[in-house]
Structures are given as structure tokens and as C-alpha cells.
Write a protein that holds these residues in place. Structure first.
Motif, PDB file in Angstrom:
ATOM      1  N   THR A 143     -31.853 -47.341 -29.208  1.00  0.00           N
ATOM      2  CA  THR A 143     -31.425 -45.972 -29.066  1.00  0.00           C
ATOM      3  C   THR A 143     -32.491 -45.131 -29.073  1.00  0.00           C
ATOM      4  O   THR A 143     -32.743 -44.406 -28.044  1.00  0.00           O
ATOM      5  N   GLY A 144     -33.449 -45.275 -30.045  1.00  0.00           N
ATOM      6  CA  GLY A 144     -34.821 -44.437 -30.025  1.00  0.00           C
ATOM      7  C   GLY A 144     -35.732 -44.864 -28.788  1.00  0.00           C
ATOM      8  O   GLY A 144     -36.008 -43.823 -28.388  1.00  0.00           O
ATOM      9  N   ARG A 145     -35.725 -45.977 -28.250  1.00  0.00           N
ATOM     10  CA  ARG A 145     -36.498 -46.156 -26.958  1.00  0.00           C
ATOM     11  C   ARG A 145     -35.694 -45.321 -25.922  1.00  0.00           C
ATOM     12  O   ARG A 145     -36.347 -44.908 -24.922  1.00  0.00           O
ATOM     13  N   ASP A 146     -34.554 -45.666 -25.790  1.00  0.00           N
ATOM     14  CA  ASP A 146     -33.798 -44.972 -24.862  1.00  0.00           C
ATOM     15  C   ASP A 146     -33.931 -43.665 -24.832  1.00  0.00           C
ATOM     16  O   ASP A 146     -33.855 -42.830 -23.595  1.00  0.00           O
ATOM     17  N   GLU A 147     -34.012 -42.886 -25.810  1.00  0.00           N
ATOM     18  CA  GLU A 147     -34.164 -41.505 -25.803  1.00  0.00           C
ATOM     19  C   GLU A 147     -35.744 -40.858 -25.699  1.00  0.00           C
ATOM     20  O   GLU A 147     -35.827 -39.804 -25.941  1.00  0.00           O
ATOM     21  N   GLY A 148     -36.538 -41.896 -25.443  1.00  0.00           N
ATOM     22  CA  GLY A 148     -37.792 -41.455 -25.315  1.00  0.00           C
ATOM     23  C   GLY A 148     -38.845 -41.531 -26.210  1.00  0.00           C
ATOM     24  O   GLY A 148     -40.176 -41.229 -26.054  1.00  0.00           O
ATOM     25  N   SER A 149     -38.516 -42.247 -27.613  1.00  0.00           N
ATOM     26  CA  SER A 149     -39.536 -42.292 -28.375  1.00  0.00           C
ATOM     27  C   SER A 149     -40.511 -43.439 -28.178  1.00  0.00           C
ATOM     28  O   SER A 149     -39.814 -44.616 -27.400  1.00  0.00           O
ATOM     29  N   GLN A 150     -41.500 -43.716 -28.614  1.00  0.00           N
ATOM     30  CA  GLN A 150     -42.715 -44.696 -28.426  1.00  0.00           C
ATOM     31  C   GLN A 150     -42.335 -45.685 -29.831  1.00  0.00           C
ATOM     32  O   GLN A 150     -42.561 -45.161 -30.756  1.00  0.00           O
ATOM     33  N   THR A 187     -42.796 -43.222 -32.922  1.00  0.00           N
ATOM     34  CA  THR A 187     -43.608 -41.686 -32.746  1.00  0.00           C
ATOM     35  C   THR A 187     -43.036 -41.033 -31.539  1.00  0.00           C
ATOM     36  O   THR A 187     -42.164 -41.433 -30.848  1.00  0.00           O
ATOM     37  N   GLY A 188     -43.285 -39.972 -31.433  1.00  0.00           N
ATOM     38  CA  GLY A 188     -42.593 -39.133 -30.322  1.00  0.00           C
ATOM     39  C   GLY A 188     -41.356 -38.817 -30.640  1.00  0.00           C
ATOM     40  O   GLY A 188     -40.348 -38.503 -29.794  1.00  0.00           O
ATOM     41  N   VAL A 189     -40.873 -38.488 -31.828  1.00  0.00           N
ATOM     42  CA  VAL A 189     -39.428 -38.266 -32.481  1.00  0.00           C
ATOM     43  C   VAL A 189     -39.271 -36.899 -32.587  1.00  0.00           C
ATOM     44  O   VAL A 189     -40.157 -36.334 -33.366  1.00  0.00           O
ATOM     45  N   THR A 190     -38.076 -36.577 -32.257  1.00  0.00           N
ATOM     46  CA  THR A 190     -37.812 -35.182 -32.492  1.00  0.00           C
ATOM     47  C   THR A 190     -36.382 -35.151 -33.299  1.00  0.00           C
ATOM     48  O   THR A 190     -35.991 -36.226 -33.655  1.00  0.00           O
ATOM     49  N   GLN A 191     -35.958 -33.938 -33.830  1.00  0.00           N
ATOM     50  CA  GLN A 191     -34.979 -33.967 -34.784  1.00  0.00           C
ATOM     51  C   GLN A 191     -33.617 -34.203 -34.065  1.00  0.00           C
ATOM     52  O   GLN A 191     -32.615 -34.386 -34.939  1.00  0.00           O
ATOM     53  N   ALA A 192     -33.779 -34.233 -33.009  1.00  0.00           N
ATOM     54  CA  ALA A 192     -32.784 -34.490 -31.922  1.00  0.00           C
ATOM     55  C   ALA A 192     -32.366 -35.794 -31.819  1.00  0.00           C
ATOM     56  O   ALA A 192     -31.080 -36.286 -31.468  1.00  0.00           O
ATOM     57  N   HIS A 193     -33.369 -36.781 -32.125  1.00  0.00           N
ATOM     58  CA  HIS A 193     -33.090 -38.151 -31.781  1.00  0.00           C
ATOM     59  C   HIS A 193     -32.196 -38.857 -33.051  1.00  0.00           C
ATOM     60  O   HIS A 193     -32.355 -38.414 -34.144  1.00  0.00           O
ATOM     61  N   ARG A 194     -31.256 -39.658 -32.831  1.00  0.00           N
ATOM     62  CA  ARG A 194     -30.484 -40.486 -33.502  1.00  0.00           C
ATOM     63  C   ARG A 194     -31.321 -41.138 -34.678  1.00  0.00           C
ATOM     64  O   ARG A 194     -30.894 -41.173 -35.513  1.00  0.00           O
ATOM     65  N   ILE A 195     -32.446 -41.803 -34.350  1.00  0.00           N
ATOM     66  CA  ILE A 195     -33.063 -42.376 -35.287  1.00  0.00           C
ATOM     67  C   ILE A 195     -33.841 -41.599 -36.488  1.00  0.00           C
ATOM     68  O   ILE A 195     -33.967 -41.768 -37.323  1.00  0.00           O
ATOM     69  N   ALA A 196     -33.629 -40.301 -36.053  1.00  0.00           N
ATOM     70  CA  ALA A 196     -34.204 -39.289 -37.009  1.00  0.00           C
ATOM     71  C   ALA A 196     -33.112 -38.528 -37.998  1.00  0.00           C
ATOM     72  O   ALA A 196     -33.148 -37.989 -38.886  1.00  0.00           O
ATOM     73  N   ARG A 197     -31.800 -38.776 -37.356  1.00  0.00           N
ATOM     74  CA  ARG A 197     -30.531 -38.217 -38.037  1.00  0.00           C
ATOM     75  C   ARG A 197     -29.892 -39.365 -38.773  1.00  0.00           C
ATOM     76  O   ARG A 197     -29.125 -39.070 -39.870  1.00  0.00           O
ATOM     77  N   GLU A 198     -29.579 -40.627 -38.245  1.00  0.00           N
ATOM     78  CA  GLU A 198     -28.882 -41.509 -38.746  1.00  0.00           C
ATOM     79  C   GLU A 198     -29.376 -42.520 -39.727  1.00  0.00           C
ATOM     80  O   GLU A 198     -30.701 -42.801 -39.437  1.00  0.00           O
ATOM     81  N   GLU A 199     -28.825 -43.177 -40.609  1.00  0.00           N
ATOM     82  CA  GLU A 199     -29.361 -43.991 -41.522  1.00  0.00           C
ATOM     83  C   GLU A 199     -29.450 -45.187 -40.905  1.00  0.00           C
ATOM     84  O   GLU A 199     -28.317 -45.865 -40.612  1.00  0.00           O
TER      85      GLU A 199
END
Length: 479
Positions: free
Chosen positions: A350-357, A378-390
Motif C-alpha cells: 500500500t505504501g508503494r501504491d500510494e507513492g512512497s519510496q 520515505t516520501g511519506v505523508t500523514q495521509a498515507h496508510r503506512i503512517a496511520r495504521e499499525e
């Protein structure tokens, strides 16, 4: 120029110290029952080889365990002089220390964590918790909960698979010290050290029924939580299951504590000691394969030093050793189960699909078992699932900030509130930040430091109540 790379020779810990039965029954009223026809197999996550079969407790088994615990509470344990109860806890602590190597090897076999973590962290801390609460047994009147605090009765306790024996100690030690009896259900994938602890209870000559251990899966846990004969429920695990438990207990007289998930922020300011901070970042997210509810899975680094921190971090992670959990050189062991590995892989994708590296070191994964390389996004924003979900795995999300206010705002932008870390050389900045973070535990220039004298717990979707320290007594007392 000749290659000067030094390879690590394998240094495996022997499995010979562990003697496993082919199948285990339940531990009720001081004795093991014969294995039932309902069995589940626990496997070694490093190679997927079966270790042992354990019984699945049904409602009738749970009822027998609760009845035994009630009888022991009323006739033996609660009336016993507190100093005598303390002696049993001291004895258990000493036996854990004596059998530390056996427990450490078994924990790594059943869980997948590196032997050096089981040996140097899990087992010593488990013994320390029993030792610490043994000292409280005859001093409860001085704990600050009234002159004559009373035990609640029978405690129903459900523990997770990430720290099986340590979570058992967190639950059982304060319950016994305050005069309660226990029915505990270990996680279905890691029941073996709990069953070995049952043998330790027998070795310590703990009165029958004071500690009962029922194995099984989710249905066993539900039966225990819902049983009308329990007075206290303690649960460590996922937020989703915690909500279900809260609904089950609502409207009853049962006291409830929940220690649930987290999405901890690790904040690194521009004046932080970077080498020390990098070690803390690695420990915060890659310790125990990231199977830590308070893991520092969100790295918030000040923008002016972000490039330097990432360079040093990648260099350090590239030197981590992944492999056999029983090898004393191993830094990262196996993921605990195929189910958990699938979840980690899905969220990473999911992180890759949402544009994070994503970046991971060049390491060869073993052909068998459940493995995931340490990964940095990297390139993570607060909207990304990998930054919100455990994610509950060795996956780090990196975000940046410019000002302390922005750091606090991003750190608090989560439904969880279990832990955080702050790295700075300025004491005033440390205190300013810690006072504004909505987290139950804030570490200063360190991470994942635990002590039996210190309380631990969270806010919001990370649960409520405290375990550890003087505060951990209150959950088991009628005050």
C-alpha cells in the motif's frame, strides 16, 4: 586491494536445553489435564516446523478453570498473610532465573525473536517483575490506594504473541501480589513458555488454582472474557479486539484494563546526538522485528538534518543481521506467523501504491519460514496508510518537520497514544515537547526502555489503565 570484509561465523544456541512434550493439556487447579481431541499445532516461524500440539479449551474447560481460581481465592490465596504470598513470588522469580536459558531458547523457537533478545531482555524482565511485585505484597497499605485495599477476586487475562512470557509476568505478578487468583490465556501461536511457566508454578509449590492456564484461539479468549465468574479482565493485543472486549464487559461489575495498539512517533531535533539517535531509531522499530505495540514506527526528523540522518540510518540498517533466531549474531528474526507476514506485506505494498519510496538492505531471506527485510519508507505523508495504521512489523515511515510545533502536531495526529521518543540535547526542549505529546510513555534520548518499577499504558485507541510500577497494583485492587 584485498577484501577485508569479516563474515560472522554462526553461533547457534543449542536446542538441547528444551524438552517439549508432543502434546499439552490445560493447566487447571495445579495440574495438567490430558490433551483433548481439540488440538492446535504451534510451529517454529523460522522454518515452519511443528513444535508441539496444545489443547483448545472450550466453555466447559474455562468454567472449570474459573471455578478452581475462585475456590483458591476464597480458601487459600486471599486469606494467606501477604508476606507469605510474597514468598511465592520471590520463589517464582528465582526459578525463572534458574531456568532462564531454557525459557529463552523456547521463547525464540516459538516466537521467532532473536535469542539475544529473549536471553537479555524478555526473561530477565519477566523475573524482575515477579521480584518487584513480591516486595509489594505486604506493603499494599502504603501504595496510596487506601489503608486496607482488597483484592478483586478472579482475574481473566489474555496476552499477545509478541512478548509471551514478559506479558505473562506483567499480568500475573501484580495480580498475585494483591491477593487475586488468575486464569490466563496465552496467544494461540505462542503458548509454550506459558505452559512451561505452569511447570514453574508446580515447582514453586504454588497452591492449586492460584494460577490456571487455558490454551486455545479466539473462541477460548471470548469464553474467558465473558465468563460471569471473573472480577477483572486484563487484555493486551489489537485495538479491534480491545473494542470487542470493552463491549462484552460493559454493564458488568468487572474491572477492565486494555493495552492496545500504537503508532509511536520518534522525534529527532536538529541538535540531537545523531549517532545515538540512529541507534535509538533502529532499536525503536527493528527490535523484536517491529512486533512491539510501542514501536517508534513513525520517524519525525527535523528537515535540516533529514538527509544526514537517513544516510546514517541506512548505513546502520545495512549492517543488521537477519536469520536464524537461535544464532547469537542475529539482529532480526522471523515474523511470528504467516498471517502477520501477509499483513505486513499488504501494508508495505500500500505504501508503494500510494507513492512512497521504500528501501531495504540487500539481504538474502531464508528459503523457509516467515521473513521480512527491515524496510524504510520515505516520501511519506500523514495521509498515507503506512503512517496511520499499525503495521506491527519491521517497517519505518519517515516524515519531516520544520518547527517544534509542527513536530508535536504531526506526532499527535494519530488515534493512538501509547508511546513517543524525543531526541535533543536541550532539556527545556525535551520537557516542552514531552508535555505536549499525547502518549502514555515518552522516552528521552532513548527508546524501548522498560523497568518493572515504571508504569506503562496508553490513551485513546491505545487503551486505558497502567501496568508496571505502583500504578500497576491499582487495577487489581478494590479501592
Amino acid at each position: 586491494m584485498a577484501d577485508t570484509t569479516f563474515a560472522y561465523a554462526p553461533a547457534p544456541e543449542s536446542r538441547a536445553v528444551v524438552s517439549l512434550r508432543p502434546a499439552y493439556g490445560l493447566f487447571i487447579d495445579g495440574a495438567f489435564t490430558p490433551p483433548t481431541e481439540r488440538l492446535i499445532t504451534t510451529v517454529n516461524p523460522a522454518d515452519e516446523e511443528p513444535l508441539a500440539e496444545v489443547s483448545v479449551a472450550d466453555e466447559g474447560d474455562v468454567d472449570r478453570a474459573v471455578t478452581a481460581a475462585r475456590r483458591a481465592f476464597e480458601r487459600v490465596w486471599s486469606p494467606m498473610p501477604p508476606a507469605e504470598r510474597g514468598k511465592y513470588l520471590f520463589r517464582i522469580s528465582r526459578i525463572i532465573q534458574e531456568r532462564a536459558r531454557e525459557l529463552a531458547v523456547l521463547e525464540s523457537l516459538d516466537n521467532g525473536k532473536p535469542i539475544k533478545e529473549s536471553r537479555d531482555v524478555d526473561i530477565p524482565l519477566a523475573a524482575a517483575h515477579f521480584f518487584y511485585y513480591a516486595g509489594w505484597a505486604d506493603k499494599l497499605a502504603h501504595a496510596g490506594f487506601g489503608a486496607a485495599p482488597r483484592p478483586l477476586g478472579v482475574a481473566a487475562q489474555v496476552i499477545p504473541w509478541n512478548f509471551p512470557l514478559l506479558m505473562l509476568a506483567w499480568k500475573i505478578a501484580p495480580a498475585l501480589a494483591t491477593g487475586n487468583t488468575v486464569v490466563l490465556k496465552p496467544a494461540e501461536t505462542t503458548p509454550l513458555t506459558a505452559l512451561l511457566f505452569a511447570e514453574i508454578c508446580q515447582q514453586a509449590e504454588l497452591p492449586p488454582g492460584v494460577v490456571n492456564i487455558v490454551t486455545g484461539a479466539a473462541d477460548t479468549g471470548r469464553a474467558l472474557i465473558a465468563h460471569p465468574g471473573t472480577d477483572k479482565v486484563a487484555f493486551t493485543g489489537s485495538t479491534e479486539v480491545g473494542r470487542e472486549i470493552a463491549r462484552t464487559v460493559a454493564g458488568t461489575r468487572k474491572k477492565l484494563t486494555l493495552e492496545l495498539g500504537g503508532k509511536g512517533a520518534n522525534i529527532v531535533y536538529d541538535d540531537a546526538p545523531l549517532d545515538q539517535a540512529v541507534e535509538g531509531i533502529v532499536n525503536g522499530i527493528f527490535f523484536n522485528q517491529g512486533h512491539v505495540c510501542c514501536a517508534g514506527s513513525r520517524l519525525l526528523v527535523q528537515e535540516s538534518i533529514a538527509e544526514e540522518v537517513l544516510h546514517r540510518l541506512k548505513e546502520r540498517v545495512s549492517r543488521l543481521r537477519l536469520g536464524d533466531p537461535l544464532d547469537k549474531n542475529t539482529d532480526i528474526g522471523a515474523i511470528n506467523s504467516a498471517e502477520q507476514l501477509a499483513r505486513i506485506r499488504a501494508l508495505a505494498q500500500t505504501g508503494r501504491d500510494e507513492g512512497s519510496q521504500d528501501w531495504a538492505p540487500d539481504c538474502e531471506l531464508p528459503a523457509h519460514g516467515y521473513w521480512f527485510a527491515p524496510t524504510i519508507f520515505t516520501g511519506v505523508t500523514q495521509a498515507h496508510r503506512i503512517a496511520r495504521e499499525e503495521i506491527f512489523g519491521p517497517v519505518l515511515s519517515v516524515l519531516t518537520f520544520r518547527t517544534p510545533d509542527e513536530a508535536v502536531e504531526k506526532a499527535n495526529n494519530t488515534p493512538y497514544g501509547l508511546s513517543a521518543g524525543v531526541w535533543t540535547e536541550k532539556g527545556s526542549r525535551m520537557l516542552w515537547t514531552a508535555g505536549r505529546l499525547r502518549a502514555g510513555v515518552v522516552w528521552s534520548n532513548t527508546f524501548n526502555k522498560f523497568d518493572p518499577t515504571s508504569p506503562f499504558g496508553g490513551y485513546r485507541e491505545s487503551g486505558y489503565g497502567r501496568e508496571g510500577g505502583r500504578h500497576g497494583l491499582e487495577a487489581y485492587l478494590d479501592v
